[in-house]
Design an enzyme around this catalytic site. Structure first.
Site, PDB file in Angstrom:
ATOM      1  N   HIS A   1      25.321  46.015  41.907  1.00  0.00           N
ATOM      2  CA  HIS A   1      26.364  46.915  42.420  1.00  0.00           C
ATOM      3  C   HIS A   1      25.877  48.368  42.383  1.00  0.00           C
ATOM      4  O   HIS A   1      26.064  49.123  43.337  1.00  0.00           O
ATOM      5  CB  HIS A   1      27.636  46.851  41.564  1.00  0.00           C
ATOM      6  CG  HIS A   1      28.388  45.577  41.631  1.00  0.00           C
ATOM      7  ND1 HIS A   1      28.722  44.869  40.497  1.00  0.00           N
ATOM      8  CD2 HIS A   1      28.909  44.889  42.667  1.00  0.00           C
ATOM      9  CE1 HIS A   1      29.419  43.800  40.842  1.00  0.00           C
ATOM     10  NE2 HIS A   1      29.542  43.782  42.155  1.00  0.00           N
TER      11      HIS A   1
ATOM     12  N   LYS B   1      43.834  36.122  40.194  1.00  0.00           N
ATOM     13  CA  LYS B   1      42.495  35.977  39.645  1.00  0.00           C
ATOM     14  C   LYS B   1      42.522  36.196  38.137  1.00  0.00           C
ATOM     15  O   LYS B   1      43.181  37.104  37.646  1.00  0.00           O
ATOM     16  CB  LYS B   1      41.588  37.035  40.293  1.00  0.00           C
ATOM     17  CG  LYS B   1      40.205  36.569  40.589  1.00  0.00           C
ATOM     18  CD  LYS B   1      39.457  37.681  41.318  1.00  0.00           C
ATOM     19  CE  LYS B   1      38.087  37.223  41.720  1.00  0.00           C
ATOM     20  NZ  LYS B   1      37.301  38.288  42.273  1.00  0.00           N
TER      21      LYS B   1
ATOM     22  N   ARG C   1      23.721  39.555  49.353  1.00  0.00           N
ATOM     23  CA  ARG C   1      22.605  38.970  48.596  1.00  0.00           C
ATOM     24  C   ARG C   1      21.963  37.792  49.312  1.00  0.00           C
ATOM     25  O   ARG C   1      20.800  37.483  49.072  1.00  0.00           O
ATOM     26  CB  ARG C   1      23.089  38.476  47.223  1.00  0.00           C
ATOM     27  CG  ARG C   1      23.551  39.570  46.296  1.00  0.00           C
ATOM     28  CD  ARG C   1      24.219  38.984  45.083  1.00  0.00           C
ATOM     29  NE  ARG C   1      25.412  38.266  45.554  1.00  0.00           N
ATOM     30  CZ  ARG C   1      26.070  37.358  44.868  1.00  0.00           C
ATOM     31  NH1 ARG C   1      25.667  37.015  43.686  1.00  0.00           N
ATOM     32  NH2 ARG C   1      27.132  36.778  45.368  1.00  0.00           N
TER      33      ARG C   1
ATOM     34  N   SER D   1      28.456  39.082  39.402  1.00  0.00           N
ATOM     35  CA  SER D   1      29.420  39.250  38.313  1.00  0.00           C
ATOM     36  C   SER D   1      29.816  37.901  37.723  1.00  0.00           C
ATOM     37  O   SER D   1      30.039  37.784  36.519  1.00  0.00           O
ATOM     38  CB  SER D   1      30.664  39.998  38.798  1.00  0.00           C
ATOM     39  OG  SER D   1      30.346  41.331  39.105  1.00  0.00           O
TER      40      SER D   1
END
Length: 153
Positions: free
Chosen positions: A17, A41, A90, A128
């Site tokens: 990040h 979440k 990514r 993450s």
């Protein structure tokens, strides 16, 4: 003034990040790191702790600020007057996901452009999700998070 939003959960922020944000900083007058709050979440870190960590990591960056937000990301863009959204990629899977989101966002808010920045190869495996798993299992996350974050984790 060119204002961009870098949205995410940042639970926790990773060196990947940080790399994306540092590479985006020269492109914009102001970048808001938007920490999205999603009640469905289960976060590892509280929103306040995530905000504090990101602020600490970028405390010397004059054109970066951190804000928490709820709701649609495009609505938050409108609120902060951002015309650009920064997203990191990514992998091919990330690209497909981000492309779909960018196209939906473009339909909802045509004046906001999504800028996709490719991860450097050395950061492409860092997420993450993986870092949270290491943290939950009391592993060493030092190679994957900014040094300023370690004191909070």
């Amino acid at each position: 003034m060119k204002i961009a939003l870098f949205p995410g959960s940042f639970d926790p922020i990773t060196i990947a990040h940080v790399d994306i944000l540092k590479r985006a900083m020269p492109l914009f007058d102001r970048i808001v790191v938007g920490i999205g709050l999603n009640s469905s979440k289960q976060n590892f870190l509280s929103a306040e702790k995530r905000e504090e960590i990101v602020k600490t990591v970028f405390q010397s960056a004059s054109n970066v600020e951190v804000q928490l937000y709820e709701g649609l990301t495009v609505d938050f863009c409108a609120k902060i007057e951002a015309k650009y959204m920064i997203r990191g990629i990514r992998s091919a899977a990330d690209f497909e996901y981000e492309r779909a989101i960018a196209q939906i966002n473009q339909t909802m808010m045509p004046d906001v452009e999504t800028i996709l920045l490719l991860s450097k190869p050395e950061f492409s495996a860092i997420s993450s999700t993986i870092v949270r798993d290491i943290l939950r299992n009391k592993g060493n996350v030092a190679p994957f998070v900014p040094q300023e974050a370690l004191a909070f984790l």
